[in-house]
Design a protein around this motif. Structure first.
Motif, PDB file in Angstrom:
ATOM      1  N   VAL A 156     -89.406   3.012-120.204  1.00 24.02           N
ATOM      2  CA  VAL A 156     -89.336   2.687-118.770  1.00 24.02           C
ATOM      3  C   VAL A 156     -88.183   1.711-118.538  1.00 24.02           C
ATOM      4  N   LYS A 233     -88.949  -2.565-109.273  1.00 21.49           N
ATOM      5  CA  LYS A 233     -89.524  -1.241-109.515  1.00 21.49           C
ATOM      6  C   LYS A 233     -90.801  -1.408-110.318  1.00 21.49           C
ATOM      7  N   VAL A 235     -94.016   0.193-112.190  1.00 22.14           N
ATOM      8  CA  VAL A 235     -94.480   1.432-112.806  1.00 22.14           C
ATOM      9  C   VAL A 235     -95.911   1.243-113.289  1.00 22.14           C
ATOM     10  N   ASN A 236     -96.616   2.372-113.446  1.00 24.50           N
ATOM     11  CA  ASN A 236     -97.967   2.304-113.988  1.00 24.50           C
ATOM     12  C   ASN A 236     -97.918   2.491-115.501  1.00 24.50           C
ATOM     13  N   SER A 238     -98.341   4.952-117.273  1.00 22.46           N
ATOM     14  CA  SER A 238     -97.715   6.207-117.702  1.00 22.46           C
ATOM     15  C   SER A 238     -96.231   6.230-117.377  1.00 22.46           C
ATOM     16  N   ARG A 240     -94.882   5.945-114.367  1.00 24.10           N
ATOM     17  CA  ARG A 240     -94.587   6.517-113.061  1.00 24.10           C
ATOM     18  C   ARG A 240     -94.390   5.430-112.012  1.00 24.10           C
ATOM     19  N   ASP A 241     -93.455   5.665-111.115  1.00 28.97           N
ATOM     20  CA  ASP A 241     -93.110   4.700-110.072  1.00 28.97           C
ATOM     21  C   ASP A 241     -94.286   4.513-109.102  1.00 28.97           C
ATOM     22  N   MET A 242     -94.653   3.244-108.856  1.00 29.69           N
ATOM     23  CA  MET A 242     -95.702   2.930-107.888  1.00 29.69           C
ATOM     24  C   MET A 242     -95.272   1.744-107.020  1.00 29.69           C
ATOM     25  N   LYS A 256    -104.111   7.874-106.895  1.00 27.55           N
ATOM     26  CA  LYS A 256    -102.773   8.459-106.921  1.00 27.55           C
ATOM     27  C   LYS A 256    -101.798   7.753-107.857  1.00 27.55           C
ATOM     28  N   ASN A 257    -102.135   6.547-108.318  1.00 23.13           N
ATOM     29  CA  ASN A 257    -101.152   5.861-109.168  1.00 23.13           C
ATOM     30  C   ASN A 257    -101.681   5.356-110.502  1.00 23.13           C
ATOM     31  N   GLY A 259    -102.552   5.365-114.411  1.00 22.18           N
ATOM     32  CA  GLY A 259    -101.942   6.022-115.561  1.00 22.18           C
ATOM     33  C   GLY A 259    -102.118   5.206-116.823  1.00 22.18           C
TER      34      GLY A 259
END
Length: 323
Positions: A156, A233, A235-236, A238, A240-242, A256-257, A259
């Protein structure tokens, strides 16, 4: 409560483990010992700031584990200890492993928030690359590469903030306090998909020290400075951007977020039944006006599934290793 549970099972909130791709019930090969990290001049690297009260049996394992995965420094505050916690931390400070601060004279609403306010003025925090606030019953479980923070950061590279979602681990039928690794004794846990109750998907935050936030609170940094609005930025676990969900507020993941694929925060809130009774007597670090009773046990005692991924780190934490 039984009726409510049955109702949840027929809704979108039904707990299940069909989330992500990590096989959590098959033990992989032990992680190879990571080489010693070389820090840039003046940098204190990856730093954990923590608060403790009467946690003596758990300190050495927790520090050894996090050193093994790439934490470089620890700043630990204690208050009102009576079980030898201060003595253990004092010895670790003499050895150059941690920095210990006495927080008996805390002011305000909680000893934890007072300590975090003071921590932001400390050189070890001011010169950190990444800052992490977790408790001694929380273990960062990196599930990518060789299991180190460096491997996670490589996955990441643009992240400035990481929401490390809890995975709640139950007492696993252990009643007495044992002189064994916490991460080995307790391996039954909540499912990955579990929107209710709200505590299951709580998260703690690991964040780059870029000056974006003015305050550090229990779960996350707060008070985002306007010049950094487009520079953070989140991320979770996993990767992924949150950012839209978490940049300004919030302390729990959502449907939805959430991970867990690359990183999760193993939360051993209870440990053994005996340990829980000691914790109940000690009281809370943040919400000092709230007791720890049977409702806390019910919310935190999850044993529906099994996750042994963190056990790949046990050899690195054992005596006479590089951990």
């Amino acid at each position: 409560m039984k009726v409510n549970h049955q109702m949840v099972l027929s809704t979108q909130f039904r707990p299940h483990n069909n989330l992500g791709a990590v096989n959590e019930e098959e033990l992989g090969a032990a992680y190879a010992p990571a080489p010693a990290r070389v820090l840039k001049p003046g940098s204190t690297g990856n730093v954990i700031v923590g608060c403790m009260k009467n946690e003596a049996p758990y300190i050495v394992e927790w520090i050894a584990y996090h050193r093994a995965i790439g934490v470089d420094n620890f700043l630990i505050y204690t208050n009102d200890c009576s079980d030898g916690t201060d003595a253990v931390l004092g010895r670790l400070q003499e050895m150059g492993v941690i920095q210990h601060r006495n927080n008996d004279n805390w002011k305000g609403n909680s000893p934890q928030q007072y300590a975090l306010n003071q921590a932001m003025k400390e050189p070890v925090i001011e010169n950190a690359e990444w800052i992490i606030h977790i408790d001694v019953d929380e273990f960062m479980n990196v599930r990518t590469g060789n299991g180190t923070l460096e491997d996670f950061f490589a996955a990441v590279p643009d992240a400035t903030n990481v929401a490390m979602t809890w995975r709640l681990f139950g007492h696993n039928g252990v009643t007495q306090l044992r002189d064994e690794f916490v991460i080995d004794q307790f391996d039954t846990c909540a499912p990955k998909y579990c929107p209710k109750p709200h505590t299951v998907w709580g998260f703690k935050t690991m964040f780059r020290n870029i000056g974006a936030y003015a305050k550090l609170s229990c779960h996350r940094p707060n008070k985002l400075a306007q010049p950094f609005e487009d520079k953070v930025k989140w991320v979770n676990g996993s990767g992924r951007d949150m950012t839209r969900d978490a940049a300004h507020n919030g302390w729990r993941s959502s449907k939805k977020n959430v991970g867990y694929d690359l990183l999760q925060l193993n939360h051993y809130a209870l440990r053994s039944a005996e340990s829980f009774l000691i914790k109940r007597q000690r009281g809370r670090a943040l919400h000092v006006d709230r007791s720890i009773g049977i409702n806390y046990w019910i919310r935190m005692d999850w044993s529906d599934f099994r996750d042994i991924t963190i056990k790949r780190n046990i050899p690195a934490c054992a005596p006479n290793t590089n951990g």
